[in-house]
Design a protein around this motif. Sequence first.
Motif, short mmCIF file in Angstrom:
data_model
loop_
_atom_site.label_atom_id
_atom_site.label_comp_id
_atom_site.label_asym_id
_atom_site.label_seq_id
_atom_site.Cartn_x
_atom_site.Cartn_y
_atom_site.Cartn_z
N LYS A 1 -47.10 -9.37 -50.83
CA LYS A 1 -47.48 -10.49 -49.94
C LYS A 1 -46.86 -11.80 -50.38
O LYS A 1 -46.21 -12.51 -49.60
CB LYS A 1 -49.02 -10.66 -49.90
N THR A 2 -47.06 -12.14 -51.65
CA THR A 2 -46.56 -13.42 -52.16
C THR A 2 -45.04 -13.46 -52.10
O THR A 2 -44.45 -14.46 -51.70
CB THR A 2 -47.06 -13.64 -53.60
N THR A 3 -44.42 -12.36 -52.48
CA THR A 3 -42.95 -12.30 -52.42
C THR A 3 -42.47 -12.54 -50.99
O THR A 3 -41.54 -13.32 -50.77
CB THR A 3 -42.47 -10.92 -52.93
N MET B 1 -49.56 -20.56 -46.89
CA MET B 1 -50.76 -20.66 -47.73
C MET B 1 -50.93 -19.34 -48.49
O MET B 1 -51.05 -18.28 -47.88
CB MET B 1 -51.99 -20.95 -46.86
N ASP B 2 -50.95 -19.41 -49.83
CA ASP B 2 -51.05 -18.20 -50.65
C ASP B 2 -52.41 -18.15 -51.33
O ASP B 2 -52.63 -18.83 -52.33
CB ASP B 2 -49.92 -18.17 -51.68
N GLU B 3 -53.30 -17.34 -50.81
CA GLU B 3 -54.67 -17.20 -51.32
C GLU B 3 -55.27 -18.56 -51.65
O GLU B 3 -55.80 -18.76 -52.75
CB GLU B 3 -54.70 -16.30 -52.57
N PRO B 4 -55.22 -19.52 -50.72
CA PRO B 4 -55.60 -20.89 -51.07
C PRO B 4 -57.08 -21.02 -51.44
O PRO B 4 -57.43 -21.93 -52.17
CB PRO B 4 -55.29 -21.67 -49.78
MG MG Z 1 -49.93 -12.66 -54.41
#
Ligand code: MG
Length: 312
Positions: free
Chosen positions: A40-42, A159-162
């Motif tokens: 996901k983050t990538t 937004m990454d797991e904000p």
């Molecule tokens: Mg991640």
Amino acid sequence: MIVFDHVGKRYAESVAVGDLSLEVRDGEIVIFVGPSGCGKTTSLKMINRLVEPTSGMITIDGRDTRSRDVNELRRSIGYVIQQVGLFPHLTVAENVATVPRLAGWDRQRIGARVEELLDLVGLPPQTYAKRLPAELSGGERQRVGVARALGADPPILLMDEPFGAIDPIARDRLQDELLRLQRVVRKTIVFVTHDIDEAVKLGDRIALMSRGGALEQYATPAELLAHPASAFVEGFLGEGRMVRRLSLITLRDVQLPKPDGARLPEESVDAGASLRDALDAVLRAPDGRVQVVDSGQVIGVVDAEAIREASR
Ligand code: MG
Ligand code: ADP
């Protein structure tokens, strides 16, 4: 519009994202959800080139992101992460002013923008502008992070797991605020989470991924909940509170919107049906609405949004 066209990211030892193709339409909230380590983050970071793809192409409004100056690209894309990354020695106002300042705005315009943004995220400037990050709660820091990301009014927000590190009650409130904010600012938002309930609550569409950024299903929350595309999706949904509620709770158990005087939809569903079965009926109904009938009486009219509301 953001388009992933056969995008991959390979490291020496591993494949973070294999071959991802999807489109994010303007003004919608798309959620990347899936188990930890699935990519996901990538995938998110490849949009603003914090990570460069090793294959495929990402375009924004038809332009290959590789053809853009990377600094200019990043300034046009707001980015919010879990450990907000506020500058600890700068005040709230100075933090929020970061991007407008980089973009060379004059002082007056920056000042006005900072006030507007702090108001927008529910932090009255009189109270908060001069505080340091250390003088804020976790939820307040997260709001400053959102205000800062919106600084120069970028059309896209990543937004990454904000809200990942925030306690459940404050988290719920931040989610509500994001939805309210989105109604005002209408950004294209790509939001990463591992929490299916958060995905269902916030997403216009959900990209559910498994290892290697494999796209198991890309659908609206209603479609995902009513028709999981694979055993993997079914299993992942099964862990969610909202999904359990959908199966266990009937229409009779929840507050339903009353018929509003407009023409009643033709299709009907019994009040004893589960929310999940109601969702299925809604998706099959020609206009996406069904009447809810209890002992011959119409007690409400529901669409997918009303069912999602009821399951929260
Ligand atoms: Mg991640
Ligand atoms: P998620 O955000 O879904 O938890 P990530 O996108 O962070 O997953 O990571 C996907 C996979 O890629 C993981 O297996 C992770 O270990 C690997 N990975 C991520 N970044 C790197 C890196 N810089 N070098 C090597 N492997 C990485």
